[in-house]
Design a protein around this motif. Structure first.
Motif, mmCIF file in Angstrom:
data_model
loop_
_atom_site.group_PDB
_atom_site.id
_atom_site.type_symbol
_atom_site.label_atom_id
_atom_site.label_comp_id
_atom_site.label_asym_id
_atom_site.label_seq_id
_atom_site.Cartn_x
_atom_site.Cartn_y
_atom_site.Cartn_z
ATOM 1 N N ILE A 5 6.056 48.307 87.554
ATOM 2 C CA ILE A 5 7.065 47.563 88.191
ATOM 3 C C ILE A 5 7.675 48.429 89.342
ATOM 4 O O ILE A 5 8.325 49.106 89.303
ATOM 5 C CB ILE A 5 8.229 47.052 87.226
ATOM 6 N N PHE A 6 7.331 47.665 90.598
ATOM 7 C CA PHE A 6 7.846 48.161 92.075
ATOM 8 C C PHE A 6 9.089 47.556 92.522
ATOM 9 O O PHE A 6 9.367 46.404 92.247
ATOM 10 C CB PHE A 6 6.730 48.135 92.971
ATOM 11 N N HIS A 7 10.135 48.428 92.553
ATOM 12 C CA HIS A 7 11.537 48.034 93.123
ATOM 13 C C HIS A 7 11.754 48.505 94.331
ATOM 14 O O HIS A 7 11.795 49.722 94.786
ATOM 15 C CB HIS A 7 12.465 48.712 92.078
ATOM 16 N N ALA A 8 11.648 47.737 95.629
ATOM 17 C CA ALA A 8 11.878 48.098 96.732
ATOM 18 C C ALA A 8 13.340 48.307 96.931
ATOM 19 O O ALA A 8 13.908 47.760 96.322
ATOM 20 C CB ALA A 8 11.543 46.871 97.836
ATOM 21 N N ALA A 9 13.457 49.343 97.941
ATOM 22 C CA ALA A 9 14.937 49.823 98.247
ATOM 23 C C ALA A 9 15.746 48.630 98.536
ATOM 24 O O ALA A 9 16.705 48.496 97.985
ATOM 25 C CB ALA A 9 15.010 50.871 99.115
ATOM 26 N N ASP A 10 15.285 47.810 99.232
ATOM 27 C CA ASP A 10 16.317 46.846 99.839
ATOM 28 C C ASP A 10 16.323 45.293 98.824
ATOM 29 O O ASP A 10 16.928 44.607 98.966
ATOM 30 C CB ASP A 10 15.634 46.109 101.238
ATOM 31 N N SER A 11 15.668 45.651 97.597
ATOM 32 C CA SER A 11 15.685 44.621 96.585
ATOM 33 C C SER A 11 17.025 45.073 95.545
ATOM 34 O O SER A 11 17.220 44.233 94.622
ATOM 35 C CB SER A 11 14.359 44.483 95.808
ATOM 36 N N ARG A 12 17.493 46.239 95.889
ATOM 37 C CA ARG A 12 18.698 46.505 94.877
ATOM 38 C C ARG A 12 19.757 45.544 95.126
ATOM 39 O O ARG A 12 20.078 45.212 96.244
ATOM 40 C CB ARG A 12 19.020 48.030 95.188
ATOM 41 N N GLY A 13 20.508 45.576 94.264
ATOM 42 C CA GLY A 13 22.101 44.909 94.192
ATOM 43 C C GLY A 13 22.837 45.852 95.271
ATOM 44 O O GLY A 13 22.855 46.990 95.417
ATOM 45 N N SER A 14 23.825 45.293 95.858
ATOM 46 C CA SER A 14 24.875 46.027 96.749
ATOM 47 C C SER A 14 26.250 45.756 96.323
ATOM 48 O O SER A 14 26.656 44.668 96.032
ATOM 49 C CB SER A 14 24.348 45.629 98.340
ATOM 50 N N ALA A 15 26.897 46.905 96.895
ATOM 51 C CA ALA A 15 28.530 46.531 96.730
ATOM 52 C C ALA A 15 28.985 47.319 97.584
ATOM 53 O O ALA A 15 28.898 48.654 98.068
ATOM 54 C CB ALA A 15 28.838 47.031 95.343
ATOM 55 N N ASP A 16 30.042 46.773 98.546
ATOM 56 C CA ASP A 16 30.922 47.362 99.498
ATOM 57 C C ASP A 16 32.356 47.053 99.095
ATOM 58 O O ASP A 16 33.020 45.989 99.400
ATOM 59 C CB ASP A 16 30.483 46.373 100.916
ATOM 60 N N HIS A 17 32.924 48.341 98.873
ATOM 61 C CA HIS A 17 34.393 48.134 98.418
ATOM 62 C C HIS A 17 35.374 49.082 99.708
ATOM 63 O O HIS A 17 36.232 49.368 99.216
ATOM 64 C CB HIS A 17 34.470 48.921 97.011
ATOM 65 N N GLY A 18 34.629 48.978 100.644
ATOM 66 C CA GLY A 18 34.907 49.737 101.689
ATOM 67 C C GLY A 18 34.975 51.195 101.536
ATOM 68 O O GLY A 18 34.159 51.881 102.207
ATOM 69 N N TRP A 19 35.845 51.833 100.556
ATOM 70 C CA TRP A 19 35.709 53.280 100.389
ATOM 71 C C TRP A 19 34.577 53.652 99.544
ATOM 72 O O TRP A 19 33.999 54.726 99.611
ATOM 73 C CB TRP A 19 37.064 53.927 99.477
ATOM 74 N N LEU A 20 33.698 52.699 98.699
ATOM 75 C CA LEU A 20 32.545 53.097 98.184
ATOM 76 C C LEU A 20 31.423 51.796 98.696
ATOM 77 O O LEU A 20 31.736 50.659 98.573
ATOM 78 C CB LEU A 20 32.649 52.769 96.580
#
Length: 238
Positions: A5-20
């Motif tokens: 099972i291949f997971h491309a880097a840009d297929s990951r979930g993202s979170a932007d909390h400013g500091w994180l």
């Protein structure tokens, strides 16, 4: 038959909390993907960037093996079992949450981000006494070979956890190929490429790509360019 099972880097979930800024290989917090719940007992693989002076306030965990691998900068750890530690690039930290522990993690530096991998593994023993350990790794031990950094055995190389799991780091020069032999039974291998380009059984992994492999006993990893990567062999019996 081997399964990939291949997971491309840009297929990951993202979170932007400013500091994180965080990338989630598997479902985590507000990112939910039913096809990305876990790989065997590997439950969380987060690629975190924490801004200078910021961090995670005190929060609880239980019955989870929690591993942190700093990639750049310094991370300050405090917990309810009396540990106040700084983990730096080149270290590995493990915490067995067991019956319950509260901890915080902050960027120790006021002038630069800290980058680290946050990894959670389900344990094979519940309600153990909480424990903490960290180890400074020798980067020379992963040049063109696999450096084991975690195992189920306290007497083995690296830190240990309550689970059939073996983690290794590699830092390969371009053109280097090495065969990785699985260490456990009923295990799978998750390859997370930190930088560069890898070739694994016909799959090309660029920076931050992942590849999950099951039903094999060994695999050849070839660096197409200079590359750094993390191997996580884990029990598939959760």
């Amino acid at each position: 038959m081997a399964n990939y099972i291949f997971h491309a880097a840009d297929s990951r979930g993202s979170a932007d909390h400013g500091w994180l800024q965080s990338k989630h290989t598997f479902s985590f917090a507000n990112y939910f993907n039913p096809e990305r719940m876990q790989f065997g007992v590997l439950r969380v693989l987060n690629d975190d960037h924490v801004a200078a002076g910021q961090g995670f306030g005190a929060h609880p965990h239980d019955n989870m093996e929690i591993i942190s691998i700093p990639l750049a900068g310094d991370l300050e750890h405090k917990d309810s079992i009396g540990n106040v530690k700084v983990i730096r690039s080149g270290d590995i930290q493990v915490m067995s949450a067991g019956t319950g522990v509260t901890h915080s993690e902050y960027n120790k530096n006021s002038d630069r981000d800290v980058k680290f991998l946050q990894i959670w593994v389900y344990p094979n023993k519940r309600n153990v006494s909480p424990r903490y350990d960290q180890l400074s790794l020798n980067p020379a031990d992963r040049v063109n070979k696999f450096q084991q950094i975690l195992s189920p055995n306290p007497a083995d190389e690296g830190v240990w956890i309550h689970q059939d799991a073996w983690f290794s780091l590699g830092n390969f020069d371009a053109g280097v190929a090495q065969k990785y032999t699985f260490k456990g039974e009923h295990t799978g291998l998750y390859i997370f490429n930190l930088s560069g380009e890898l070739l694994v059984d016909g799959y090309t992994l660029q920076t931050r790509d992942g590849l999950a492999i099951t039903a094999l006993q060994e695999v050849t990893i070839t660096a197409k360019s200079a590359a750094e990567f993390l191997l996580m062999e884990v029990s598939m019996q959760s």
